[in-house]
Design a protein around this motif. Structure first.
Motif, mmCIF file in Angstrom:
data_model
loop_
_atom_site.group_PDB
_atom_site.id
_atom_site.type_symbol
_atom_site.label_atom_id
_atom_site.label_comp_id
_atom_site.label_asym_id
_atom_site.label_seq_id
_atom_site.Cartn_x
_atom_site.Cartn_y
_atom_site.Cartn_z
ATOM 1 N N SER A 216 7.559 128.592 33.999
ATOM 2 C CA SER A 216 8.012 127.386 33.310
ATOM 3 C C SER A 216 9.525 127.376 33.103
ATOM 4 N N TRP B 76 -0.333 127.875 32.080
ATOM 5 C CA TRP B 76 0.499 127.483 33.225
ATOM 6 C C TRP B 76 -0.299 127.541 34.526
ATOM 7 N N VAL C 52 9.891 120.932 30.922
ATOM 8 C CA VAL C 52 9.227 121.753 31.941
ATOM 9 C C VAL C 52 8.522 120.882 32.973
ATOM 10 N N VAL D 140 1.187 125.663 27.976
ATOM 11 C CA VAL D 140 1.924 124.441 28.288
ATOM 12 C C VAL D 140 1.196 123.224 27.724
ATOM 13 N N GLU E 249 5.794 121.149 35.718
ATOM 14 C CA GLU E 249 4.719 122.048 36.175
ATOM 15 C C GLU E 249 4.310 121.666 37.601
#
Length: 219
Positions: A100, A38, A91, A63, A93
């Motif tokens: 998340s 992340w 999600v 992720v 980002e």
């Protein structure tokens, strides 16, 4: 010549990965290719051992590089005793989000029986986290044992499956869903704003968690 061959193989792999209706490996069993930590460009802390993707905790969420809209995601997971994790989808980002789970629904993973804190049914395994409980709380296997999960999304219809049984079902972005959001801790977050697609995240909640046989079919 060698460089051209590598580029050609990469292009073929990318095209295969993009074909709708074809099941592909989201985790190849050997590397963390296609994933990143992340808000990072590389993978930190998560590692692969004997075909298992795992974190010992404290490494941040993992992720996907790619975003997905309609799909069928299947995976096997194993929570550590007293552990907590989850699979989060849709999600976003973005720099302003610190985690998340602030933007996407979560397929909960947790040690239902021995988690040290008090948890509600909406926080137990396979729940639509903090929104809907799994409709069968008896089929989850004990912490340390492998469970099979599935997330199915088609035209905003979402299903959570656990060990071969559908346990959660809802219409993403519907009036009922928005009503549930309003009563949850997500009411004022980006989570509360329905969006078509997003990345998939494996949550590092600070505990050891393991995944294997992660596959996806875009619909």
């Amino acid at each position: 010549m060698k460089k051209l061959l590598i580029l050609a193989l990469a292009a073929c792999s990318s095209m295969a990965y993009a074909q709708k209706g074809k099941t592909v490996k989201l985790f190849d069993g050997k590397t963390t290719n296609g994933w990143h930590t992340w808000h990072e460009t590389t993978v930190k802390g998560w590692h692969v051992m004997d075909g298992v993707l795992m974190s010992h905790g404290g490494n941040g969420d993992l992720v996907t590089d790619k975003e997905f809209e309609d799909f069928e995601l299947t995976f096997e997971f194993k929570a550590a005793p007293k552990g907590n994790s989850g699979v989060i989808y849709k999600v976003l980002e973005t720099p302003e989000l610190s985690a998340s789970y602030m933007s996407g629904p979560e397929y909960q993973i947790i040690d239902d029986k021995n988690y040290p804190g008090k948890i509600k049914d909406t926080q137990k395994t396979a729940a639509n986290y903090d929104m809907q409980p799994a409709n069968d709380l008896t089929i989850v296997k004990a912490a340390g044992e492998w469970n099979t999960g599935k997330i199915l999304i088609k035209d905003n219809h979402v299903e959570h499956w656990l060990n071969g049984k559908k346990v959660v079902e809802y219409e993403y972005g519907s009036t009922d869903w928005l009503s549930m959001v309003a009563k949850s801790k997500f009411a004022d977050w980006v989570f509360a704003k329905p969006h078509a697609k997003g990345k998939i995240a494996l949550q590092d909640h600070g505990d050891m968690v393991s995944f294997r046989n992660i596959k996806i079919k875009e619909l």
